[in-house]
Design an enzyme around this catalytic site. Structure first.
Site, PDB file in Angstrom:
ATOM      1  N   SER A  64      83.632  28.489  24.082  1.00 47.11           N
ATOM      2  CA  SER A  64      82.732  28.340  25.238  1.00 47.11           C
ATOM      3  C   SER A  64      81.484  29.203  25.172  1.00 47.11           C
ATOM      4  O   SER A  64      80.588  29.039  26.009  1.00 47.11           O
ATOM      5  CB  SER A  64      83.484  28.636  26.529  1.00 47.11           C
ATOM      6  OG  SER A  64      84.270  27.520  26.849  1.00 47.11           O
ATOM      7  N   LYS A  67      78.385  27.234  25.193  1.00 46.35           N
ATOM      8  CA  LYS A  67      77.884  26.506  26.373  1.00 46.35           C
ATOM      9  C   LYS A  67      76.485  26.939  26.823  1.00 46.35           C
ATOM     10  O   LYS A  67      75.627  26.079  27.047  1.00 46.35           O
ATOM     11  CB  LYS A  67      78.885  26.610  27.531  1.00 46.35           C
ATOM     12  CG  LYS A  67      80.161  25.813  27.268  1.00 46.35           C
ATOM     13  CD  LYS A  67      81.236  26.109  28.311  1.00 46.35           C
ATOM     14  CE  LYS A  67      82.502  25.302  28.038  1.00 46.35           C
ATOM     15  NZ  LYS A  67      83.611  25.715  28.892  1.00 46.35           N
ATOM     16  N   TYR A 188      81.165  17.778  21.691  1.00 45.39           N
ATOM     17  CA  TYR A 188      81.633  19.004  22.362  1.00 45.39           C
ATOM     18  C   TYR A 188      82.733  19.706  21.552  1.00 45.39           C
ATOM     19  O   TYR A 188      82.704  20.924  21.365  1.00 45.39           O
ATOM     20  CB  TYR A 188      82.115  18.660  23.778  1.00 45.39           C
ATOM     21  CG  TYR A 188      82.772  19.808  24.490  1.00 45.39           C
ATOM     22  CD1 TYR A 188      82.012  20.857  25.005  1.00 45.39           C
ATOM     23  CD2 TYR A 188      84.160  19.870  24.638  1.00 45.39           C
ATOM     24  CE1 TYR A 188      82.617  21.932  25.645  1.00 45.39           C
ATOM     25  CE2 TYR A 188      84.768  20.939  25.273  1.00 45.39           C
ATOM     26  CZ  TYR A 188      83.990  21.964  25.776  1.00 45.39           C
ATOM     27  OH  TYR A 188      84.596  23.030  26.398  1.00 45.39           O
ATOM     28  N   TYR A 240      84.157  32.748  33.448  1.00 45.44           N
ATOM     29  CA  TYR A 240      85.193  31.968  34.110  1.00 45.44           C
ATOM     30  C   TYR A 240      85.274  32.428  35.569  1.00 45.44           C
ATOM     31  O   TYR A 240      84.282  32.832  36.156  1.00 45.44           O
ATOM     32  CB  TYR A 240      86.556  32.086  33.400  1.00 45.44           C
ATOM     33  CG  TYR A 240      86.547  31.718  31.945  1.00 45.44           C
ATOM     34  CD1 TYR A 240      86.063  30.479  31.525  1.00 45.44           C
ATOM     35  CD2 TYR A 240      87.023  32.583  30.977  1.00 45.44           C
ATOM     36  CE1 TYR A 240      86.081  30.122  30.184  1.00 45.44           C
ATOM     37  CE2 TYR A 240      87.043  32.238  29.628  1.00 45.44           C
ATOM     38  CZ  TYR A 240      86.570  31.004  29.233  1.00 45.44           C
ATOM     39  OH  TYR A 240      86.574  30.648  27.927  1.00 45.44           O
ATOM     40  N   VAL A 258      87.538  31.078  24.659  1.00 54.75           N
ATOM     41  CA  VAL A 258      88.994  31.243  24.538  1.00 54.75           C
ATOM     42  C   VAL A 258      89.459  31.788  23.192  1.00 54.75           C
ATOM     43  O   VAL A 258      90.617  32.152  23.054  1.00 54.75           O
ATOM     44  CB  VAL A 258      89.764  29.922  24.801  1.00 54.75           C
ATOM     45  CG1 VAL A 258      89.732  29.548  26.271  1.00 54.75           C
ATOM     46  CG2 VAL A 258      89.279  28.812  23.927  1.00 54.75           C
TER      47      VAL A 258
END
Ligand code: GLU
Length: 312
Positions: A64, A67, A188, A240, A258
């Site tokens: 992530s 992102k 993705y 998060y 993660v």
């Protein structure tokens, strides 16, 4: 003589190394197999100086952390208003893979999976392959080197990505997703499987911190405004469902992943990268959070301090 910044990084690693709680991500077998002891920390100044300590050579998948950088790419291509016709600006207050949609049917923000899949789909490309090549090249421009894909992690992401495909289907149904579900999720999955080191991550952060110019290659990657918009959403939504507490305790825009990496930036000053695979219940690296919090506390890095400074 050891440089004071290197010394600061080494001290933080030593003081937080005993924090062995948490567990490696287990949603795909490849991540569960990561060496839990890996621990590295890097800082890169906007002037291009690189400092690091611990496992700086060890590659891990970006997950992530990709992102915000893909969001920056989409902003560069389409601008803020068009991107945000598809994805919101607000923290979701829910898990990264939750079904979080605003009343207009947009995923809450680009840092959660649903929002990131929508953002990835906005990157121009005739198919997932072409779209991913643009993403890989942009991530490489942020890092200052060509980045490859971990094929084993990618295979695992594809084999187990049912929830992400489900999220993509829902964004398609709500009208937020442009193009086909498979083309979006495949790009993705590939973007999550790009391999980086903590130094790569710190250079990527320093590029945002420097207003879009990679401090090592001197290449302008994005405009200053795009860098600012990206840092803004990292600050509100990057950790998060821990982003609020992170904002209080650490006070730097950041994004976690993660596999155990965290990217953080101090605008106008430096970028940071940290890696340690054991995660807490929310999905953030336990030692990564502890290390950046200690670094921030000991050296006065919180951006809302009246006089922030590496010297404290
Ligand atoms: N590939 C992971 C997923 O989409 C990334 C999640 C993360 O790093 O937060 O499930």
């Amino acid at each position: 003589m050891t440089h004071p910044v290197t010394l600061a990084l080494e001290t933080v690693l030593r003081r937080t190394a005993g924090e062995t709680s948490g567990a490696t991500a287990d949603y795909i077998p490849e991540l569960a197999a990561a060496d839990p002891e890996g621990f590295g920390l890097a800082a890169v100044g906007v002037g291009g100086r690189v400092f690091s300590a611990g496992d700086t050579e060890r590659a891990f998948t970006i997950q992530s952390i990709s992102k915000p950088f893909v969001y920056a790419l989409a902003l560069s291509e389409l601008g803020l208003d068009r991107v945000h016709e598809h994805v919101g600006f607000e923290p979701s207050g829910e898990a990264f893979n939750a079904l979080s949609f605003d009343p207009a049917g947009r995923p809450s923000n680009p840092m959660i999976n649903a929002g990131a899949i929508v953002t990835t789909a906005l990157v121009p490309g005739v198919d997932a392959g072409e779209r991913f090549e643009r993403i890989r090249s942009a991530l490489g421009a942020f890092a200052g080197r060509d980045l490859g894909v971990d094929e084993a992690v990618l295979a695992s992401e594809r084999a187990t990505g049912h929830r992400n495909r489900g999220l993509a289907e829902l964004t398609k149904a709500s009208g937020a997703l442009v193009g086909e579900v498979d083309a979006a999720t495949d790009a993705y999955f590939r973007q999550c499987s790009v391999r980086v080191t903590v130094i790569d991550v710190a250079v990527m952060a320093a590029t945002l911190a420097g207003g879009g110019v990679n401090p090592v290659t001197q290449v302008r990657v994005v405009d200053p405004l795009v860098a600012r918009h990206t840092l803004a959403l990292m600050a509100s939504c990057g950790m998060y469902d821990h982003s609020g507490e992170w904002g209080s305790r650490v006070g730097l825009p950041a994004k976690s992943g993660v596999s155990g990496g965290i990217v953080a930036a101090s605008p106008g000053r430096f970028g940071l990268g940290v890696f340690s695979p054991r995660l807490d219940a929310i999905g953030n690296s336990v030692r990564g959070v502890a290390a950046l919090q200690l670094l921030s506390e000991e050296h006065g890095l919180h951006l809302l301090d009246p006089s922030p400074g590496f010297s404290g």
